[in-house]
Design a protein around this motif. Structure first.
Motif, PDB file in Angstrom:
ATOM      1  N   VAL A 168       0.855  -1.184   0.000  1.00 15.72           N
ATOM      2  CA  VAL A 168       0.000   0.000   0.000  1.00 15.72           C
ATOM      3  C   VAL A 168       0.890   1.233   0.000  1.00 15.72           C
ATOM      4  O   VAL A 168       2.017   1.203   0.477  1.00 15.72           O
ATOM      5  CB  VAL A 168      -0.943   0.036   1.221  1.00 15.72           C
ATOM      6  CG1 VAL A 168      -1.972  -1.061   1.147  1.00 15.72           C
ATOM      7  CG2 VAL A 168      -0.161  -0.050   2.530  1.00 15.72           C
ATOM      8  N   GLY A 169       0.375   2.322  -0.538  1.00 15.18           N
ATOM      9  CA  GLY A 169       1.132   3.558  -0.533  1.00 15.18           C
ATOM     10  C   GLY A 169       0.589   4.519  -1.564  1.00 15.18           C
ATOM     11  O   GLY A 169      -0.131   4.109  -2.467  1.00 15.18           O
ATOM     12  N   VAL A 172      -1.008   4.390   4.118  1.00 13.53           N
ATOM     13  CA  VAL A 172      -1.257   2.999   4.489  1.00 13.53           C
ATOM     14  C   VAL A 172      -2.709   2.580   4.294  1.00 13.53           C
ATOM     15  O   VAL A 172      -3.004   1.390   4.220  1.00 13.53           O
ATOM     16  CB  VAL A 172      -0.849   2.740   5.952  1.00 13.53           C
ATOM     17  CG1 VAL A 172       0.645   2.837   6.112  1.00 13.53           C
ATOM     18  CG2 VAL A 172      -1.575   3.679   6.897  1.00 13.53           C
ATOM     19  N   THR A 173      -3.598   3.568   4.190  1.00 12.89           N
ATOM     20  CA  THR A 173      -5.002   3.229   3.963  1.00 12.89           C
ATOM     21  C   THR A 173      -5.358   3.202   2.480  1.00 12.89           C
ATOM     22  O   THR A 173      -6.519   3.030   2.125  1.00 12.89           O
ATOM     23  CB  THR A 173      -5.915   4.234   4.689  1.00 12.89           C
ATOM     24  OG1 THR A 173      -5.554   5.569   4.322  1.00 12.89           O
ATOM     25  CG2 THR A 173      -5.796   4.092   6.202  1.00 12.89           C
ATOM     26  N   ASP A 174      -4.367   3.383   1.594  1.00 18.86           N
ATOM     27  CA  ASP A 174      -4.615   3.308   0.155  1.00 18.86           C
ATOM     28  C   ASP A 174      -5.030   1.895  -0.241  1.00 18.86           C
ATOM     29  O   ASP A 174      -4.835   0.935   0.499  1.00 18.86           O
ATOM     30  CB  ASP A 174      -3.346   3.698  -0.628  1.00 18.86           C
ATOM     31  CG  ASP A 174      -3.086   5.191  -0.595  1.00 18.86           C
ATOM     32  OD1 ASP A 174      -3.992   5.932  -0.173  1.00 18.86           O
ATOM     33  OD2 ASP A 174      -1.975   5.598  -0.976  1.00 18.86           O
ATOM     34  N   ARG A 175      -5.552   1.788  -1.459  1.00 21.18           N
ATOM     35  CA  ARG A 175      -5.962   0.490  -1.964  1.00 21.18           C
ATOM     36  C   ARG A 175      -4.734  -0.402  -2.164  1.00 21.18           C
ATOM     37  O   ARG A 175      -3.754  -0.002  -2.782  1.00 21.18           O
ATOM     38  CB  ARG A 175      -6.704   0.662  -3.285  1.00 21.18           C
ATOM     39  CG  ARG A 175      -7.232  -0.643  -3.866  1.00 21.18           C
ATOM     40  CD  ARG A 175      -8.140  -0.369  -5.039  1.00 21.18           C
ATOM     41  NE  ARG A 175      -8.670  -1.603  -5.596  1.00 21.18           N
ATOM     42  CZ  ARG A 175      -9.639  -1.655  -6.511  1.00 21.18           C
ATOM     43  NH1 ARG A 175     -10.182  -0.529  -6.946  1.00 21.18           N
ATOM     44  NH2 ARG A 175     -10.061  -2.814  -6.966  1.00 21.18           N
ATOM     45  N   PRO A 176      -4.773  -1.647  -1.666  1.00 26.64           N
ATOM     46  CA  PRO A 176      -3.614  -2.538  -1.788  1.00 26.64           C
ATOM     47  C   PRO A 176      -3.331  -2.921  -3.239  1.00 26.64           C
ATOM     48  O   PRO A 176      -4.236  -3.002  -4.072  1.00 26.64           O
ATOM     49  CB  PRO A 176      -4.027  -3.778  -0.980  1.00 26.64           C
ATOM     50  CG  PRO A 176      -5.141  -3.314  -0.093  1.00 26.64           C
ATOM     51  CD  PRO A 176      -5.851  -2.244  -0.862  1.00 26.64           C
ATOM     52  N   PHE A 245       6.284   1.155   1.735  1.00 22.77           N
ATOM     53  CA  PHE A 245       7.663   1.614   1.594  1.00 22.77           C
ATOM     54  C   PHE A 245       7.676   3.140   1.528  1.00 22.77           C
ATOM     55  O   PHE A 245       7.192   3.735   0.565  1.00 22.77           O
ATOM     56  CB  PHE A 245       8.300   1.021   0.337  1.00 22.77           C
ATOM     57  CG  PHE A 245       8.246  -0.486   0.309  1.00 22.77           C
ATOM     58  CD1 PHE A 245       9.035  -1.239   1.161  1.00 22.77           C
ATOM     59  CD2 PHE A 245       7.386  -1.152  -0.549  1.00 22.77           C
ATOM     60  CE1 PHE A 245       8.982  -2.619   1.149  1.00 22.77           C
ATOM     61  CE2 PHE A 245       7.322  -2.529  -0.567  1.00 22.77           C
ATOM     62  CZ  PHE A 245       8.128  -3.271   0.290  1.00 22.77           C
ATOM     63  N   HIS A 246       8.207   3.743   2.572  1.00 25.56           N
ATOM     64  CA  HIS A 246       8.167   5.202   2.642  1.00 25.56           C
ATOM     65  C   HIS A 246       9.428   5.833   2.067  1.00 25.56           C
ATOM     66  O   HIS A 246      10.457   5.186   1.895  1.00 25.56           O
ATOM     67  CB  HIS A 246       7.926   5.667   4.077  1.00 25.56           C
ATOM     68  CG  HIS A 246       8.998   5.272   5.057  1.00 25.56           C
ATOM     69  ND1 HIS A 246      10.256   5.825   5.056  1.00 25.56           N
ATOM     70  CD2 HIS A 246       8.982   4.389   6.103  1.00 25.56           C
ATOM     71  CE1 HIS A 246      10.977   5.318   6.034  1.00 25.56           C
ATOM     72  NE2 HIS A 246      10.234   4.426   6.686  1.00 25.56           N
ATOM     73  N   ARG A 247       9.334   7.111   1.780  1.00 18.87           N
ATOM     74  CA  ARG A 247      10.476   7.857   1.250  1.00 18.87           C
ATOM     75  C   ARG A 247      11.577   7.930   2.303  1.00 18.87           C
ATOM     76  O   ARG A 247      11.356   7.695   3.498  1.00 18.87           O
ATOM     77  CB  ARG A 247      10.048   9.265   0.840  1.00 18.87           C
ATOM     78  CG  ARG A 247       9.562  10.135   1.992  1.00 18.87           C
ATOM     79  CD  ARG A 247       9.104  11.495   1.485  1.00 18.87           C
ATOM     80  NE  ARG A 247       8.540  12.304   2.563  1.00 18.87           N
ATOM     81  CZ  ARG A 247       9.251  13.093   3.372  1.00 18.87           C
ATOM     82  NH1 ARG A 247      10.580  13.161   3.227  1.00 18.87           N
ATOM     83  NH2 ARG A 247       8.670  13.798   4.316  1.00 18.87           N
TER      84      ARG A 247
END
Length: 285
Positions: A168-169, A172-176, A245-247
């Motif tokens: 997701v990204g 974190v609540t975005d569509r998988p 995976f964050h920046r």
């Protein structure tokens, strides 16, 4: 024991081999924010399998820095150096599947024989010891030669088939989304060493399962390593979390902040008069 699996569980898992810096602060704050958005819990885990570099004073520093940022977590905190016997049992399961083999190559020998690099830029192991005669393996092990145990990626992939994981990204609540794992680009990774029954790859998947982790937030520099983790989860019949995976937080020269590069620590910034709000403004949303 796993936490209550009815709600999302995330974790922040630093290694106490130095003081935390702004990159750690961003990852920690993001993890706690994500847990709140999901209605879940954020755990702290101390990843100290490198017993030579990890120090008790750095563990104390992690607690100090995170509390200063206003972050709290359930007790007790999982500490990896207390769990070597558990990791050894996981390694033995892979050994019983004939998926681990001893490697006696030095770093210099690997670098000289390597054909290409892995995603981290390290020389790709050429498989020199994979086909050593069993008698020679036993002789060298009994002699006490320096040894590390590698995962036979080809054989492991043949056991599990196609590998996928869920991402997701940027929130974190975005569509998988489904992504395919390619562990073969790492070659036969080291999972155990003489005197140390685990590696980062092995311990992290065992601990994520033990704690019931449902969502893993990690930097983009760890995205490729997830290929190995998904493979190990399948081999050990462990659940696979959802990944985000964050920046990365970069320095003025565009390089990732790192303890090994002497990046300014949160303790240094605090001594200069920074507040937690200053940190949040510096790292951004």
């Amino acid at each position: 024991m796993p936490q209550n699996s009815s709600k999302p569980i995330l974790r922040f898992a630093p290694s106490p081999n130095g003081r935390l810096h702004l990159g750690h602060a961003y990852s920690a704050v993001l993890t706690w924010r994500a847990a709140a958005q999901l209605g879940g819990t954020a755990l702290l885990r101390i990843e100290d399998i490198d017993t030579e570099r990890c120090k008790p004073e750095f563990v104390d520093g992690i607690y100090e820095d995170l509390h200063w940022l206003g972050l709290n977590w359930p007790e007790p905190v999982m500490v990896q150096s207390d769990r070597f016997d558990i990791y050894a049992r996981a390694g033995n399961r892979l050994r019983h599947l004939n998926l681990l083999y001893p490697c006696f190559c030095s770093r210099a020998e690997i670098a000289a024989a390597a054909d290409g690099t892995d995603p981290d830029g390290a020389p790709l192991y050429p498989g020199t010891c994979k086909h050593l005669h069993r008698g020679e393996q036993i002789e060298r092990l009994q002699r006490g030669d320096p040894v590390q145990f590698r995962l036979d990626i080809e054989a492991a992939k043949a056991r599990v088939g196609m590998l996928t994981f869920t991402v997701v990204g940027p929130v974190v609540t975005d569509r998988p989304q489904i992504r395919y794992a390619r562990p073969e680009r790492w070659g036969d990774v080291v999972l155990q060493r003489k005197g140390t029954p685990t590696s980062y790859h092995l311990s992290v998947v065992v601990d994520d399962a033990a704690q019931g982790i449902t969502h893993v937030t990690r930097g983009r520099d760890m995205e490729a390593a997830t290929d190995i983790h998904v493979l190990l989860q399948m081999l050990l019949s462990l659940p696979s979390p959802i990944y985000h995976f964050h920046r990365l937080i970069l320095d003025d020269e565009g390089r990732k902040l790192a303890k090994s590069k002497g990046s300014e620590s949160l303790a240094d910034l605090r001594a200069k008069g920074w507040t937690p709000d200053d940190v949040r403004r510096a790292v951004g949303p």
